[in-house]
Design a protein around this motif. Structure first.
Motif, PDB file in Angstrom:
ATOM      1  N   HIS A 433     -55.534  -3.803  14.428  1.00  0.00           N
ATOM      2  CA  HIS A 433     -54.324  -4.432  14.967  1.00  0.00           C
ATOM      3  C   HIS A 433     -54.139  -4.015  16.435  1.00  0.00           C
ATOM      4  CE1 HIS A 433     -53.066  -5.783  10.957  1.00  0.00           C
ATOM      5  NE2 HIS A 433     -53.489  -4.607  10.527  1.00  0.00           N
ATOM      6  N   PRO A 434     -54.893  -4.623  17.342  1.00  0.00           N
ATOM      7  CA  PRO A 434     -54.802  -4.250  18.761  1.00  0.00           C
ATOM      8  C   PRO A 434     -53.409  -4.400  19.354  1.00  0.00           C
ATOM      9  CG  PRO A 434     -56.061  -6.286  18.451  1.00  0.00           C
ATOM     10  CD  PRO A 434     -55.877  -5.695  17.106  1.00  0.00           C
ATOM     11  N   GLU A 435     -52.568  -5.196  18.689  1.00  0.00           N
ATOM     12  CA  GLU A 435     -51.192  -5.322  19.181  1.00  0.00           C
ATOM     13  C   GLU A 435     -50.451  -3.972  19.107  1.00  0.00           C
ATOM     14  OE1 GLU A 435     -51.049  -6.500  14.770  1.00  0.00           O
ATOM     15  OE2 GLU A 435     -52.394  -6.769  16.489  1.00  0.00           O
ATOM     16  N   GLU A 436     -50.875  -3.091  18.206  1.00  0.00           N
ATOM     17  CA  GLU A 436     -50.259  -1.766  18.114  1.00  0.00           C
ATOM     18  C   GLU A 436     -50.611  -0.922  19.343  1.00  0.00           C
ATOM     19  OE1 GLU A 436     -48.078  -0.910  15.997  1.00  0.00           O
ATOM     20  OE2 GLU A 436     -48.275  -2.511  14.522  1.00  0.00           O
ATOM     21  N   ILE A 437     -51.818  -1.098  19.856  1.00  0.00           N
ATOM     22  CA  ILE A 437     -52.196  -0.406  21.087  1.00  0.00           C
ATOM     23  C   ILE A 437     -51.365  -0.928  22.248  1.00  0.00           C
ATOM     24  CG2 ILE A 437     -54.076  -0.020  22.736  1.00  0.00           C
ATOM     25  CD1 ILE A 437     -56.030  -0.127  20.404  1.00  0.00           C
ATOM     26  N   LYS A 438     -51.172  -2.237  22.290  1.00  0.00           N
ATOM     27  CA  LYS A 438     -50.351  -2.814  23.361  1.00  0.00           C
ATOM     28  C   LYS A 438     -48.916  -2.302  23.287  1.00  0.00           C
ATOM     29  CE  LYS A 438     -48.942  -7.162  25.531  1.00  0.00           C
ATOM     30  NZ  LYS A 438     -47.545  -6.700  25.714  1.00  0.00           N
ATOM     31  N   LYS A 439     -48.371  -2.206  22.074  1.00  0.00           N
ATOM     32  CA  LYS A 439     -47.009  -1.682  21.923  1.00  0.00           C
ATOM     33  C   LYS A 439     -46.917  -0.245  22.432  1.00  0.00           C
ATOM     34  CE  LYS A 439     -45.095  -2.350  17.872  1.00  0.00           C
ATOM     35  NZ  LYS A 439     -44.981  -2.552  16.408  1.00  0.00           N
ATOM     36  N   ALA A 440     -47.953   0.554  22.136  1.00  0.00           N
ATOM     37  CA  ALA A 440     -47.955   1.940  22.603  1.00  0.00           C
ATOM     38  C   ALA A 440     -48.008   1.997  24.126  1.00  0.00           C
ATOM     39  CB  ALA A 440     -49.145   2.684  21.999  1.00  0.00           C
ATOM     40  N   TRP A 441     -48.821   1.134  24.737  1.00  0.00           N
ATOM     41  CA  TRP A 441     -48.914   1.117  26.200  1.00  0.00           C
ATOM     42  C   TRP A 441     -47.647   0.565  26.848  1.00  0.00           C
ATOM     43  CZ3 TRP A 441     -51.804   3.274  29.825  1.00  0.00           C
ATOM     44  CH2 TRP A 441     -53.007   3.875  29.439  1.00  0.00           C
ATOM     45  N   ASP A 442     -47.008  -0.406  26.218  1.00  0.00           N
ATOM     46  CA  ASP A 442     -45.743  -0.927  26.749  1.00  0.00           C
ATOM     47  C   ASP A 442     -44.688   0.174  26.783  1.00  0.00           C
ATOM     48  OD1 ASP A 442     -46.829  -3.434  27.109  1.00  0.00           O
ATOM     49  OD2 ASP A 442     -45.965  -4.290  25.273  1.00  0.00           O
ATOM     50  N   GLU A 443     -44.628   0.948  25.709  1.00  0.00           N
ATOM     51  CA  GLU A 443     -43.679   2.064  25.677  1.00  0.00           C
ATOM     52  C   GLU A 443     -44.054   3.125  26.706  1.00  0.00           C
ATOM     53  OE1 GLU A 443     -42.058   5.607  22.711  1.00  0.00           O
ATOM     54  OE2 GLU A 443     -43.078   3.854  21.844  1.00  0.00           O
ATOM     55  N   PHE A 444     -45.350   3.422  26.798  1.00  0.00           N
ATOM     56  CA  PHE A 444     -45.841   4.395  27.771  1.00  0.00           C
ATOM     57  C   PHE A 444     -45.418   4.004  29.188  1.00  0.00           C
ATOM     58  CE2 PHE A 444     -49.224   5.670  30.746  1.00  0.00           C
ATOM     59  CZ  PHE A 444     -49.327   7.029  30.495  1.00  0.00           C
ATOM     60  N   ASP A 445     -45.656   2.756  29.566  1.00  0.00           N
ATOM     61  CA  ASP A 445     -45.301   2.282  30.911  1.00  0.00           C
ATOM     62  C   ASP A 445     -43.791   2.316  31.135  1.00  0.00           C
ATOM     63  OD1 ASP A 445     -47.969   1.829  31.531  1.00  0.00           O
ATOM     64  OD2 ASP A 445     -47.917  -0.278  30.900  1.00  0.00           O
ATOM     65  N   LYS A 446     -43.037   1.989  30.098  1.00  0.00           N
ATOM     66  CA  LYS A 446     -41.575   2.000  30.227  1.00  0.00           C
ATOM     67  C   LYS A 446     -41.056   3.419  30.419  1.00  0.00           C
ATOM     68  CE  LYS A 446     -37.360   0.343  27.948  1.00  0.00           C
ATOM     69  NZ  LYS A 446     -36.805  -0.353  26.745  1.00  0.00           N
ATOM     70  N   ARG A 447     -41.628   4.355  29.689  1.00  0.00           N
ATOM     71  CA  ARG A 447     -41.177   5.745  29.812  1.00  0.00           C
ATOM     72  C   ARG A 447     -41.497   6.321  31.180  1.00  0.00           C
ATOM     73  NH1 ARG A 447     -39.494   8.707  25.550  1.00  0.00           N
ATOM     74  NH2 ARG A 447     -39.565   7.768  23.468  1.00  0.00           N
ATOM     75  N   LEU A 448     -42.683   6.049  31.686  1.00  0.00           N
ATOM     76  CA  LEU A 448     -43.043   6.586  32.996  1.00  0.00           C
ATOM     77  C   LEU A 448     -42.326   5.869  34.127  1.00  0.00           C
ATOM     78  CD1 LEU A 448     -45.117   8.174  31.368  1.00  0.00           C
ATOM     79  CD2 LEU A 448     -46.826   7.608  33.100  1.00  0.00           C
ATOM     80  N   ASP A 449     -42.026   4.579  33.913  1.00  0.00           N
ATOM     81  CA  ASP A 449     -41.246   3.802  34.881  1.00  0.00           C
ATOM     82  C   ASP A 449     -41.799   3.953  36.304  1.00  0.00           C
ATOM     83  OD1 ASP A 449     -39.218   2.101  35.728  1.00  0.00           O
ATOM     84  OD2 ASP A 449     -37.781   3.730  36.045  1.00  0.00           O
ATOM     85  N   GLY A 450     -43.113   3.861  36.424  1.00  0.00           N
ATOM     86  CA  GLY A 450     -43.744   3.938  37.735  1.00  0.00           C
ATOM     87  C   GLY A 450     -44.113   5.333  38.195  1.00  0.00           C
ATOM     88  N   GLU A 451     -43.620   6.360  37.491  1.00  0.00           N
ATOM     89  CA  GLU A 451     -43.957   7.734  37.874  1.00  0.00           C
ATOM     90  C   GLU A 451     -45.413   8.022  37.540  1.00  0.00           C
ATOM     91  OE1 GLU A 451     -42.308  12.318  37.170  1.00  0.00           O
ATOM     92  OE2 GLU A 451     -41.364  10.616  36.140  1.00  0.00           O
ATOM     93  N   LYS A 452     -46.124   8.643  38.453  1.00  0.00           N
ATOM     94  CA  LYS A 452     -47.540   8.933  38.266  1.00  0.00           C
ATOM     95  C   LYS A 452     -47.729  10.374  37.804  1.00  0.00           C
ATOM     96  CE  LYS A 452     -48.821   4.859  39.688  1.00  0.00           C
ATOM     97  NZ  LYS A 452     -49.383   3.864  38.734  1.00  0.00           N
TER      98      LYS A 452
END
Length: 467
Positions: A433-452
């Motif tokens: 279910h690759p959509e689960e990987i996408k969900k994890a990355w969407d959350e990851f990007d949202k949490r970092l909010d551009g912070e590197k």
């Protein structure tokens, strides 16, 4: 869910238990891992990120790339006779696997091997990577690896930790910086010519006093610990020319940790100024707070239910009871982690069972626990989540001789294999279910909010050992 070569894997974990080694010096442990992986068809790179004992084992090609994180370092002062329910070290100052890392690394290998079998059956794209990560207890091996881009081509990281509970690990952990403060003074006869001396020990003591005054003005989540590692000698009639103190500074985030560390450094500089001594700051290690990923936690929670908890024999329960009985009921009930959905159910299980025998339901939380792990650095690079499984009796806590003693037991082996099955089942879900990987990355990007990601370890610092 079957784990291939289960008996060999348990024997490998026991072998690592028998040869406990400190961070960045896990030579025998790392070599045993590498030999096993090469024997079973993995391509292995060693000396990853100049860590000496770190390795990267891989099989397959293409995405998704699922990483399994393992460790193998031990702890000083945790030596203990196997299976003995009373304190019985063979060497009180010796090393022991008091945090279960002899199983942690092998459990990651076991999960990776099970996932490889899925990739073979699937016949499509996919890569398994198993990382041997040194120096978690002291040294921050994963931080060096993350700093050097070792995890950059991975899609997801899964790891686990031996524990007292079967549960999804949730929440965050503290950022951490460790440094040694070495003061250089001038020796002299303490009675005959004290005016010619400049006491490095005075500087250490003044620094400690200054930091203790600082504690009132820190955030509640901050922690500062210290150990005087060099008192300057045993002769009170000699002004101590050399003295050193090691500090461990923790806070909820990297920026906060850096600011707190800078305050501690300024206090040390003030102590040097007051004593007319010279200060040398030796940066030891730094690791980042953990970035939670609820999407991955949900995948793991589902895997727990699919795999199902191990069953324990009467002999195994009797074995666990010997260790449980070495703790008071109050101590056992006080050791409940955060994020528990039904605390009363867990309390009843602790009272009535020798070992956790059900999956403890957790609630997603961003709560920051009062501890640190270099898994946090990986979580800043790719979505990361952690499995906890019970490998020890109730009552026994991490960094204890009780954990060392139980480390080769049947319940420890069951906990390790259970963790491997849960991680492999989680990887299967991500593969199918690759959509689960996408969900994890969407959350990851949202949490970092551009912070590197910015590693707390300066670029010029390489993996090293400070005894």
């Amino acid at each position: 869910m079957q784990i291939p070569y289960e008996e060999e894997l348990c024997a490998l974990a026991d072998a690592v238990w028998e040869t406990p080694e400190p961070g960045f010096r896990e030579y025998k442990s790392s070599a045993a891992h590498v030999e096993f992986l090469k024997k079973h068809g993995f391509e292995v790179k060693t000396d990853v990120a100049k860590t000496g004992t770190g390795y990267e084992a891989s099989w397959g090609s293409g995405h998704p790339v699922i990483a399994f994180l393992g460790e193998f370092d031990a702890l000083y002062g945790m030596n203990q006779k196997a299976d003995c329910p009373s304190y019985h070290p063979e060497d009180p100052d010796g090393m022991g696997q008091g945090c279960g890392h002899h199983m942690l690394g092998v459990g990651a290998i076991a999960a990776g091997m099970a996932y490889r079998e899925m990739l073979k059956e699937n016949g499509g794209s996919g890569t398994v990577k198993i990382f041997g990560c040194p120096g978690e207890e002291s040294g921050s091996g994963k931080a060096y690896m993350a700093r050097d881009g070792v995890f950059d081509d991975c899609d997801i990281a899964l790891t686990w930790h031996p524990a007292n509970f079967h549960m999804v690990c949730t929440g965050s952990s503290q950022s951490c910086i460790q440094a040694c403060f070495h003061f250089h003074g001038v020796s002299s006869h303490a009675a005959g010519a004290p005016h010619l001396g400049r006491s490095a020990l005075d500087a250490v003591e003044l620094m400690d006093v200054g930091v203790n005054y600082m504690r009132e003005h820190m955030e509640d989540s901050d922690r500062v610990h210290y150990a005087i590692t060099n008192t300057g000698g045993k002769s009170p009639n000699v002004v101590q020319a050399e003295a050193e103190v090691r500090y461990l500074i923790r806070s909820a985030t990297n920026p906060k940790c850096k600011k707190l560390y800078e305050r501690v450094v300024r206090i040390a500089q003030g102590a040097a100024l007051m004593t007319d001594t010279k200060l040398e700051v030796l940066f030891d290690e730094g690791l980042s707070n953990t970035v939670p990923n609820f999407a991955l936690e949900d995948v793991i929670a589902k895997a727990f239910q699919t795999v199902g908890v191990p069953t324990y024999t009467a002999e195994e329960r009797a074995y666990a009871k010997q260790f449980k009985d070495s703790f008071s009921v109050e101590d056992q009930l006080s050791d409940i982690p955060f994020g528990i959905a039904d605390i009363m159910k867990l309390r009843e299980n602790i009272k009535n069972s020798e070992i956790c025998d059900y999956v403890v339901e957790t609630i997603h939380t961003d709560h920051c626990e009062m501890g640190s792990t270099d898994v946090g650095d990986v979580s800043w690079v790719i979505p990361t989540a952690t499995v906890n499984t019970a490998c020890y009796s109730y009552g026994a806590g991490a960094h204890s001789w009780q954990w060392t003693a139980q480390g080769k037991s049947a319940i420890a082996h069951k906990g390790m294999i259970f963790a491997a099955k849960v991680m492999a089942e989680s990887a299967k879900t991500l593969l199918e279910h690759p959509e689960e990987i996408k969900k994890a990355w969407d959350e990851f990007d949202k949490r970092l909010d551009g912070e590197k990601y910015e590693c707390l370890i300066p670029k010029e610092i390489e993996p090293h050992v400070i005894d």
